[in-house]
Every structure is written in structure tokens, then in C-alpha cells.
Write a protein that holds these residues in place. Structure first.
Motif, PDB file in Angstrom:
ATOM      1  N   ASP A 135     -11.555  58.964  19.357  1.00 55.22           N
ATOM      2  CA  ASP A 135     -11.730  58.095  17.974  1.00 55.22           C
ATOM      3  C   ASP A 135     -12.727  58.243  17.512  1.00 55.22           C
ATOM      4  N   PRO A 136     -13.531  58.714  16.549  1.00 51.07           N
ATOM      5  CA  PRO A 136     -14.674  59.111  16.283  1.00 51.07           C
ATOM      6  C   PRO A 136     -15.732  57.766  15.989  1.00 51.07           C
ATOM      7  N   ARG A 137     -15.021  56.653  15.565  1.00 49.55           N
ATOM      8  CA  ARG A 137     -15.415  55.365  15.040  1.00 49.55           C
ATOM      9  C   ARG A 137     -16.281  54.817  16.576  1.00 49.55           C
ATOM     10  N   GLY A 138     -15.987  55.263  18.080  1.00 47.34           N
ATOM     11  CA  GLY A 138     -16.826  54.924  18.832  1.00 47.34           C
ATOM     12  C   GLY A 138     -16.393  53.616  19.442  1.00 47.34           C
ATOM     13  N   LEU A 139     -17.342  52.988  20.159  1.00 43.52           N
ATOM     14  CA  LEU A 139     -17.094  51.751  21.000  1.00 43.52           C
ATOM     15  C   LEU A 139     -17.775  50.619  20.316  1.00 43.52           C
ATOM     16  N   GLU A 140     -17.613  50.671  18.976  1.00 40.53           N
ATOM     17  CA  GLU A 140     -17.820  49.239  17.998  1.00 40.53           C
ATOM     18  C   GLU A 140     -16.747  49.146  17.122  1.00 40.53           C
ATOM     19  N   ALA A 141     -16.348  47.898  17.078  1.00 38.81           N
ATOM     20  CA  ALA A 141     -15.427  47.737  16.236  1.00 38.81           C
ATOM     21  C   ALA A 141     -15.383  46.272  15.430  1.00 38.81           C
ATOM     22  N   THR A 142     -15.421  46.333  14.073  1.00 40.12           N
ATOM     23  CA  THR A 142     -15.482  45.049  13.202  1.00 40.12           C
ATOM     24  C   THR A 142     -14.141  44.897  12.544  1.00 40.12           C
ATOM     25  N   GLU A 143     -13.680  43.642  12.895  1.00 37.75           N
ATOM     26  CA  GLU A 143     -12.308  43.074  12.408  1.00 37.75           C
ATOM     27  C   GLU A 143     -12.495  41.919  11.732  1.00 37.75           C
ATOM     28  N   GLY A 144     -11.538  41.615  10.890  1.00 40.15           N
ATOM     29  CA  GLY A 144     -11.322  40.609   9.838  1.00 40.15           C
ATOM     30  C   GLY A 144     -10.069  39.935  10.527  1.00 40.15           C
ATOM     31  N   TYR A 145     -10.237  38.500  10.219  1.00 38.26           N
ATOM     32  CA  TYR A 145      -9.067  37.754  10.562  1.00 38.26           C
ATOM     33  C   TYR A 145      -8.842  36.509   9.790  1.00 38.26           C
ATOM     34  N   LYS A 146      -7.596  36.284   9.463  1.00 41.90           N
ATOM     35  CA  LYS A 146      -7.025  34.720   8.716  1.00 41.90           C
ATOM     36  C   LYS A 146      -5.959  34.397   9.601  1.00 41.90           C
ATOM     37  N   THR A 147      -5.954  33.099   9.367  1.00 40.02           N
ATOM     38  CA  THR A 147      -4.622  32.492  10.237  1.00 40.02           C
ATOM     39  C   THR A 147      -3.375  32.983   9.345  1.00 40.02           C
ATOM     40  N   THR A 148      -2.158  32.790  10.042  1.00 39.00           N
ATOM     41  CA  THR A 148      -0.937  33.471   9.469  1.00 39.00           C
ATOM     42  C   THR A 148      -0.593  32.656   8.190  1.00 39.00           C
ATOM     43  N   GLN A 149      -0.987  31.511   8.012  1.00 39.08           N
ATOM     44  CA  GLN A 149      -1.000  30.647   6.663  1.00 39.08           C
ATOM     45  C   GLN A 149      -2.367  29.946   6.508  1.00 39.08           C
ATOM     46  N   ASP A 150      -3.112  30.196   5.462  1.00 35.09           N
ATOM     47  CA  ASP A 150      -4.303  30.075   5.093  1.00 35.09           C
ATOM     48  C   ASP A 150      -4.559  28.468   4.676  1.00 35.09           C
ATOM     49  N   THR A 151      -3.663  27.486   4.867  1.00 31.85           N
ATOM     50  CA  THR A 151      -3.594  26.298   4.641  1.00 31.85           C
ATOM     51  C   THR A 151      -4.519  25.376   5.624  1.00 31.85           C
ATOM     52  N   GLY A 152      -4.967  26.035   6.881  1.00 29.41           N
ATOM     53  CA  GLY A 152      -5.702  25.220   7.715  1.00 29.41           C
ATOM     54  C   GLY A 152      -4.710  24.707   9.176  1.00 29.41           C
ATOM     55  N   THR A 153      -5.224  24.343  10.118  1.00 27.30           N
ATOM     56  CA  THR A 153      -4.558  23.606  11.310  1.00 27.30           C
ATOM     57  C   THR A 153      -4.729  22.401  11.126  1.00 27.30           C
ATOM     58  N   PHE A 154      -3.847  21.743  11.766  1.00 26.30           N
ATOM     59  CA  PHE A 154      -3.930  20.338  11.740  1.00 26.30           C
ATOM     60  C   PHE A 154      -4.008  19.686  13.026  1.00 26.30           C
ATOM     61  N   SER A 155      -5.238  19.390  13.405  1.00 27.00           N
ATOM     62  CA  SER A 155      -5.467  18.498  14.927  1.00 27.00           C
ATOM     63  C   SER A 155      -5.200  16.997  14.480  1.00 27.00           C
ATOM     64  N   TYR A 156      -5.019  16.229  15.297  1.00 28.40           N
ATOM     65  CA  TYR A 156      -4.955  14.888  15.097  1.00 28.40           C
ATOM     66  C   TYR A 156      -5.200  13.961  16.164  1.00 28.40           C
ATOM     67  N   ALA A 157      -5.268  12.732  15.881  1.00 19.60           N
ATOM     68  CA  ALA A 157      -5.607  11.731  17.060  1.00 19.60           C
ATOM     69  C   ALA A 157      -5.335  10.347  16.863  1.00 19.60           C
ATOM     70  N   CYS A 158      -4.987   9.332  17.894  1.00 16.36           N
ATOM     71  CA  CYS A 158      -4.999   8.188  17.626  1.00 16.36           C
ATOM     72  C   CYS A 158      -6.143   7.637  18.389  1.00 16.36           C
ATOM     73  N   HIS A 159      -6.885   6.817  17.764  1.00 14.22           N
ATOM     74  CA  HIS A 159      -7.960   5.852  18.503  1.00 14.22           C
ATOM     75  C   HIS A 159      -7.571   4.482  18.710  1.00 14.22           C
ATOM     76  N   ALA A 160      -7.932   3.874  19.697  1.00 13.33           N
ATOM     77  CA  ALA A 160      -7.514   2.460  20.139  1.00 13.33           C
ATOM     78  C   ALA A 160      -8.667   1.776  20.754  1.00 13.33           C
ATOM     79  N   VAL A 161      -8.997   0.599  20.014  1.00 15.53           N
ATOM     80  CA  VAL A 161     -10.256  -0.132  20.583  1.00 15.53           C
ATOM     81  C   VAL A 161      -9.983  -1.505  20.871  1.00 15.53           C
ATOM     82  N   LYS A 162     -10.840  -1.923  22.023  1.00 15.11           N
ATOM     83  CA  LYS A 162     -10.605  -3.487  22.181  1.00 15.11           C
ATOM     84  C   LYS A 162     -11.895  -3.964  21.954  1.00 15.11           C
TER      85      LYS A 162
END
Length: 786
Positions: free
Chosen positions: A615-642
Motif C-alpha cells: 500500500d503506497p500510503r505507508g504506515l500512517e493512517a488518518t480515519e474519521g469516526y461518527k457513532t452509528t446514530q449521531d444523537t449522542g450516547t446517554f449515560s445516567y446515574a442516581c445520586h443518594a445522600v444523607k
């Protein structure tokens, strides 16, 4: 892991390992290089004369006679354009932020004149000699009064003080029919300073030979700053290089194009000398109080069994004097309308928001952005509905949370929840904080203190894609995130990414991903970031996006590089490329192996050994990435405090704190822990301590850290962190953005705990921070606690 080109290597560094952060040795041993460490020959220090008024017209500026060529005003910035960040949403009113104020000042701390000298002290002495004649104008200091017809106008051609008004209405009137509980509350969050340990800073240098302006800046977004500078200075992108060295915290405060950057760039070009400006803490506190200030009027509607039928909200966001580049003045108000429902199901929803202009610094997205405010409002409302219906806080939440079996779930504002089990997170938090035990303890308590328990549940949309920011009308719209992977002649790996790491541990976690894909030893992987001359274009580090977007891009680039390594290795091993696997720094076909180092050496130093089909492009590669749906990932949490509330002093003591969070696949659980715990500390500051008050003339009243209370170690409870791990189907490894999560939940959870403690007196807190004065005022207003 997918594919056959992983293979890890030394145990303890692949994906999922609690690897020690590689950057910590440099930073903890005083070997980091920050803007303040940069000293160049002939460098001049820059200080600013800043406005002492919140609102006024400038009728004249006089420079000292002995400062020729050292003091600059707006009239001297020939050809320089002001900063504009216009939203694409209909009705948005545009503002231009001057680099140096000329005819009018709109907040305390706005720069008027730039002063240069061999030292900062001498530059400040010059600034004291500049004289400005003002005609003071009444200030707009209260976000609730900014829309009054009698309010002074910040921007005379607008006719009002509203950047943007927006509205959402989904089946609201139908949904509220037959509601058994209707509860209305007003909630308010205070204006804050983000307070990174390092303030803003920059060094600008003009290379007259190359005609290139190099800006060293403590920024989260080098490429975005480059784009903004090009527009203001009239330069091509190719004439600007932005370098972000080590940066001492960002939190959104350093995600902006600064007037100071534009000014320094112009002066460096004009004078052909390096220019440095380092923000001091008073500048930061008086001119940078720029986040979190929201006001909500919320009505919740519920059925007798606790089903949440609808929510009605009117919200005002204090956006300050100007629309800041690149996020604009409408980011938070647009978010409020779309994310207020949080993780709950409901039949109807109505929300109206105003992004108002006031005589305060321009708003910026602090860690958690609008989510901290909407979580406080929504979760407080859930508790208020529960009290009205005679339900427990945990029961009303369990009744209305999106269920795991419903995932993926599109909510009432079209948010696409990709995965998760919110009810399980709630159940684990309830068990860990021991609500049953707390209820039993409450029955026997007496004396002049009361204990309470509070919950907050929320989801965090991270790694926002093109459709999200385009839909919010933000001037900066993210696209494909790119990364470059380069194999060196000695078998090392260089990763080049356009995001910036300033506490996120990306030099470690991105190397872990590369190690997983290529099997190259960790000590031979170098992550290059923070330099626009070396890295692919990126919108930078914001919105809990880096591990999803840059992590996916690094994996894609490494996979592309792996195929090229295999092609050469297969030839050297006299086999087929498809039969090659990579592991432990070796390329193998069965028991035969050649080192990745030898592959690199062959490409660079022994090309006569390469196959004709290489491969004449050699040992350097630039690639782009998007998630399979670009609406974002949703992490979540529950906080509990006394908490324990002192009825005489109004003091709130945090006794126990539990966080149950789901970051999807954790690339490095230790880094996840650090992000969540660090965010929680900031959220506790929002809940109990941090506030920048302004008087009626628009003057900030907490100009030192003696007045602005940041949380300290003695304020912190023991925080117990419980991980869930539900992989996202949208991202490369199932990872979700988690960088802001910890800061979102504390104000709501702590407020609910305080209100639980004070319930017997009928007292309720609806404003943060919950200072002793506000706690005592709530008790007094309710006629209880005496």
C-alpha cells in the motif's frame, strides 16, 4: 473486542484496565509546561484596563503621555473584527463583542485598554494611568427583570433584552385532564465561577518570515480558537497555529474564543514581539462569573397512582452581555427545553424559555451545562409531587422511569436513549444509602438537628453529533472526529488527535485503545494533542465526547494501520496478509513471527524488501469516526445522600453519599472514578457554597476566594461509587460520555435531602446554593424550627 486485530498485550493496560494515568508523573513532579512557563526573548507582558462599571457609555479615553506605543484602545485595532456567535435558530438576536470596548461597556471587567510592559506589574501601573470618562447607565442585574419594558437596553437596536425565545408544546392540554396532583414551584440556581486551578493565559508570537501567528493558549479547543482568530484578524487558517500546552483544568471556562487572544494576536503582529497575558484570580472572579444562573417556574401534573402526566415550565437563562463564540448565548436555553423531562416518561409537555441579556459576563457551558439546573428543577418537582400524593420519593421515580425493556427509547422531546436500566440504578442507590434505616432513625430523632435523605436521577447526553448541534442552532457543529496513527521506524506508535486532554486522562485512555487494536507496548505509544499544526481538525474537548468520538477515531485509524502492517508482515513471513494477527508487538502467522518494529524498519529504511503490491500510503493512517446514530450516547446515574441540618445555624452536613452510574464500557475505570468524583465535588459546591452575587448596579460582590467559597476537603462526605456497565449500541466499544455526570446530580439530591429533613416544619428549599441563611429563612417563612 470485535475483529481479530486486537490481542492486548501486557495485562493491565488494555480496554477495561485500571491503568495508572501516564501524564500524572509529569504533572505531579512539576514537569508540566503551562502557558505561565513560556518565556520568550523580547516578550512583553499584557495587562488590561477593565471596566469598573456594569453599564455605561464611554465619552473619552486618555492615554498617559509616557506610554507611546505601549497602550492600545479600540481605535488602534485597525481591521480587527469583534466576536460574533450567531445562532441559526429563528428569532436569535445578534451581538458583537468588541475586542476592546469603544463606545459602551456592558459588564464589569470588560477590557477597554491593553497595556504592555516588560513586567506584569509595570503593565498594571500603566493601566492605572489610563483615564476613561463614563456616562453610567442603569444596569440589568436580575434575570427576572431583564424582559421588563422599563429595563435599560444592553443592545440599543434590539428593542428588548432577549437573545432568543423558544417554545415546545407536545399534547400538553390533553395530558393534564384528570390530574389528581398539580404542584407548582419556582426554582433558581446561582451564577458561578468555574474556577479551574489555572486561569486563562496566552502567548502570541508572529513569525514574519513564515507570516504565521502562533498562539499558545490554555484552551480546550485549539482548532476552534484558530477558526475564530482567523475571522477576527482577517488571516487565513494557514497563517495561524494554536498550541494548547498542559492546561490546568477547563470545565468549559476555556472553551471559548477570548477577546484577549484576538488582542494579543493583533499586537504581536503589529509590534513583532511576543505578547503574554496571564489571568489573575481577581480578573477571573470579577470578569468571568459566567455560568449556571437559571430561573424556573414549573408545574407538575400527576395521576393518583403517581403517573407523571405532564410538566409545564417557563425558564429564564441569564446569558450575560454577549453571545460567546463558539457555543452562543442560546445553548443553555435550547437545552433546557429539550432535556427537562430527563429520564421520565410523560404524556404531555410544555416549555417556554428565554435567553436574556444582562450586564454580566457572557454565559459559558460549565460542566454539566444546563443539565445541573434542569435536574435540580425536575427532581425537586418529583419530590414535591410525591409529598402531595403521599408517596415515597423512590416510589414515584420507579413508577415513571423509562424501563430497561423499553430501550432504546425515544422520549417526549425526541431524545434517543440508547441503553440502560434506570430503575436498577435507583434500586441500588436506595439500598446502598439504606433509606429504610434512615426512616427508622428519623422516627427517634430529637434535639436541634434533623436528618434527611434525598435522591436525584438523571441522564447525560454526551458525544453530541451533527444533528444535535445543528438542531440547537449552535455556530459550531461537530462532524466526523479524526485521528492519525503513525508507526515509526523503531516500531513506536504516534497518535495525533484534535481533542485536548486537560484532566481527562486521554494520553492514557487513547493509548489503551491503540494498544488493544495493535498490541504495541504502552511505553512505545505517544499521544500528540493540542497543536493545530500536527493534529486533525476537531471541535475539541467538550460535552463528554472525547472517549466516544476520539476513542472511536483512534480505533478506526489503528485498524486501518493494522491492515497495512499486516500487508508488509505477510510478505516478510511469506504468507497472506489475511492470516496475520497482531499481539504483544509481534505480527504472527501461526508460530512464525516478525516484530512490528521490523515492519516499520522495512517500510522506512529497507524499502527494497517491500512487495510490489504494498500500500503506497505507508504506515500512517488518518480515519474519521461518527457513532452509528449521531444523537449522542446517554449515560445516567442516581445520586443518594444523607444529610443533617442544624436547626439553629442552618448548616447542612453531608453524612453519606452514594452514586450509582452507568458509563457503558469503561475504557479505564480508574479514570471514570476520577471524573465522576471530581464532578461530584463541583456539584456539591453548586449545591451548598458557590455563588457570585451582583448588586443593583451590576457589581460582582465576591471578588476574592475569601468571599467566593469553593468546596474544600472538609466539606466532602465519604462518596461511594457503584458502577453499572450497559454498553451503548452506538459507540465503537460501548463506551458512553461520563465527564460531566458527577456535577449534575448533587444540587437536586442534596436539596431533596434537606427538604426531607425539614418536612415536619413545612419548610422547603427552592434555591441553590443552600446557604445557612437560606435554610434559616425557609424555616422562618414556614414558622417552624423554633
Amino acid at each position: 473486542m470485535d475483529g481479530d486485530i486486537g490481542g492486548g498485550g501486557p495485562e493491565g493496560f488494555g480496554i477495561g484496565a485500571r491503568a495508572t494515568r501516564r501524564e500524572d508523573h509529569r504533572l505531579l513532579h512539576g514537569k508540566g509546561r503551562f502557558v505561565g512557563d513560556i518565556k520568550l526573548h523580547g516578550m512583553l507582558e499584557m495587562a488590561f484596563l477593565r471596566s469598573p462599571l456594569a453599564h455605561g457609555r464611554i465619552s473619552g479615553i486618555s492615554k498617559p503621555d509616557n506610554a507611546r506605543g505601549l497602550v492600545f484602545t479600540a481605535a488602534d485595532l485597525t481591521g480587527v473584527k469583534g466576536i460574533r456567535a450567531d445562532s441559526a435558530l429563528p428569532g436569535f438576536k445578534s451581538s458583537t463583542q468588541p475586542i476592546l470596548a469603544d463606545t459602551k461597556v456592558r459588564h464589569v471587567g470588560e477590557p477597554i485598554a491593553a497595556c504592555l510592559a516588560e513586567s506584569r506589574a509595570k503593565a498594571e501601573d500603566l493601566a492605572e494611568e489610563v483615564r476613561v470618562d463614563f456616562e453610567e447607565i442603569a444596569a440589568v442585574h436580575d434575570l427576572r427583570k431583564a424582559r421588563d419594558s422599563s429595563a435599560p437596553l444592553l443592545h440599543d437596536d434590539w428593542g428588548e433584552n432577549v437573545f432568543l425565545e423558544s417554545a415546545v408544546d407536545t399534547e400538553f392540554e390533553t395530558a393534564i385532564q384528570g390530574a389528581a396532583s398539580v404542584v407548582t414551584r419556582q426554582y433558581q440556581t446561582a451564577r458561578q465561577c468555574m474556577a479551574p486551578i489555572e486561569g486563562r493565559g496566552l502567548v502570541a508570537v508572529w513569525d514574519r518570515t513564515l507570516e504565521v501567528l502562533t498562539l499558545h493558549s490554555a484552551t480546550q479547543m485549539p482548532h476552534i480558537v484558530r477558526t475564530g482568530l482567523a475571522g477576527c484578524l482577517g488571516l487565513d487558517h494557514g497563517q495561524i497555529r494554536v498550541i494548547a500546552p498542559d492546561v490546568g483544568g477547563g470545565f468549559g471556562y476555556k472553551g471559548i474564543l477570548l477577546a484577549e487572544e484576538v488582542c494579543a494576536g493583533f499586537l504581536a503582529m503589529t509590534l513583532d514581539r511576543p505578547i503574554r497575558w496571564l489571568e489573575d484570580r481577581r480578573e477571573h472572579l470579577t470578569g468571568g462569573a459566567n455560568c449556571r444562573e437559571h430561573y424556573y417556574e414549573v408545574t407538575g401534573y400527576a395521576a393518583a397512582d403517581g403517573e407523571l402526566l405532564a410538566v409545564d415550565c417557563s425558564a429564564i437563562v441569564d446569558a450575560g452581555a454577549y453571545s460567546a463564540y463558539p457555543f452562543s448565548a442560546c445553548l443553555e436555553s435550547a437545552q433546557v427545553a429539550s432535556i427537562l423531562p430527563g429520564p421520565y416518561k410523560m404524556r404531555g409537555y410544555r416549555c417556554k424559555t428565554w435567553s436574556v441579556a444582562t450586564n454580566k459576563p457572557p454565559i459559558l457551558p460549565f460542566r454539566g451545562v444546563a443539565r445541573t439546573g434542569v435536574c435540580f428543577a425536575m427532581e425537586s418537582m418529583m419530590d414535591a409531587l410525591a409529598r402531595d400524593l403521599g408517596m415515597t420519593p423512590e416510589a414515584i421515580r420507579e413508577r415513571n422511569l423509562v424501563e430497561a425493556a423499553e430501550m432504546p427509547f425515544t422520549n417526549i422531546t425526541n431524545k434517543y436513549f440508547d441503553s440502560g436500566d434506570y430503575q436498577e440504578a435507583l434500586a441500588r442507590a436506595v439500598e446502598a444509602i439504606d433509606i429504610k434505616g434512615i426512616r427508622a432513625e428519623q422516627k427517634t430523632q430529637g434535639g436541634r438537628s434533623r436528618i434527611g435523605v434525598g435522591l436525584s436521577v438523571f441522564c447525560e447526553q454526551g458525544a453530541h453529533g451533527t444533528s444535535v448541534y445543528h438542531g440547537w442552532g449552535i455556530p459550531m457543529v461537530p462532524g466526523f472526529e479524526q485521528a492519525t496513527a503513525r508507526l515509526t521506524p523503531d516500531g513506536g506508535l504516534e497518535l495525533r488527535v484534535g481533542v485536548h486532554s486537560h484532566g481527562q486522562g486521554l494520553e492514557t485512555s487513547l493509548a489503551q485503545i491503540a494498544h488493544d487494536r495493535l498490541g504495541i507496548a504502552p511505553d512505545k505509544i505517544k499521544v500528540v494533542h493540542g497543536d493545530t499544526a500536527y493534529t486533525p481538525y476537531s471541535t475539541g474537548t467538550w460535552g463528554s465526547r472525547c472517549i466516544v468520538m476520539a476513542g472511536g477515531a483512534v480505533a478506526a485509524a489503528c485498524d486501518a494501520l493494522a491492515e497495512r502492517i499486516k500487508g508488509i508482515a505477510g510478505h516478510l513471513l511469506q504468507g497472506e496478509a489475511d492470516a496475520v494477527t497482531l499481539s504483544g508487538g509481534q505480527a504472527m502467522i501461526g508460530s512464525a513471527a516478525v516484530s512490528v518494529e521490523e515492519v516499520g524498519r522495512t517500510w522506512y529504511l529497507k524499502p527494497q524488501l517491500l512487495p510490489e503490491t504494498v500500500d503506497p500510503r505507508g504506515l500512517e493512517a488518518t480515519e474519521g469516526y461518527k457513532t452509528t446514530q449521531d444523537t449522542g450516547t446517554f449515560s445516567y446515574a442516581c445520586h443518594a445522600v444523607k444529610v443533617r441540618v442544624d436547626l439553629d445555624l442552618g448548616h447542612v452536613e453531608l453524612l453519606d453519599y452514594v452514586i450509582v452510574e452507568d458509563a457503558g464500557t469503561m475504557i479505564n475505570p480508574a479514570i471514570v472514578d476520577g471524573q465522576v468524583l471530581g464532578g461530584a465535588v463541583q456539584g456539591i459546591g453548586t449545591a451548598l457554597h458557590e455563588e457570585m452575587p451582583f448588586d443593583a448596579s451590576g457589581q460582582p460582590l465576591a471578588s476574592t476566594l475569601a468571599d467566593y467559597h469553593l468546596p474544600v476537603a472538609s466539606d466532602m462526605p465519604p462518596i461511594r461509587l457503584i458502577h453499572m456497565e450497559t454498553p451503548s449500541p452506538l459507540s465503537r466499544f460501548g463506551q458512553k460520555g461520563i465527564g460531566e455526570s458527577g456535577a449534575i446530580g448533587p444540587p437536586a439530591a442534596i436539596a431533596n435531602a434537606v427538604n426531607d429533613a425539614l418536612a415536619e416544619f413545612g419548610a422547603e428549599i427552592t434555591q441553590v446554593p443552600m446557604t445557612p441563611e437560606r435554610v434559616l429563612a425557609a424555616l422562618s417563612n414556614a414558622g417552624g424550627g423554633s
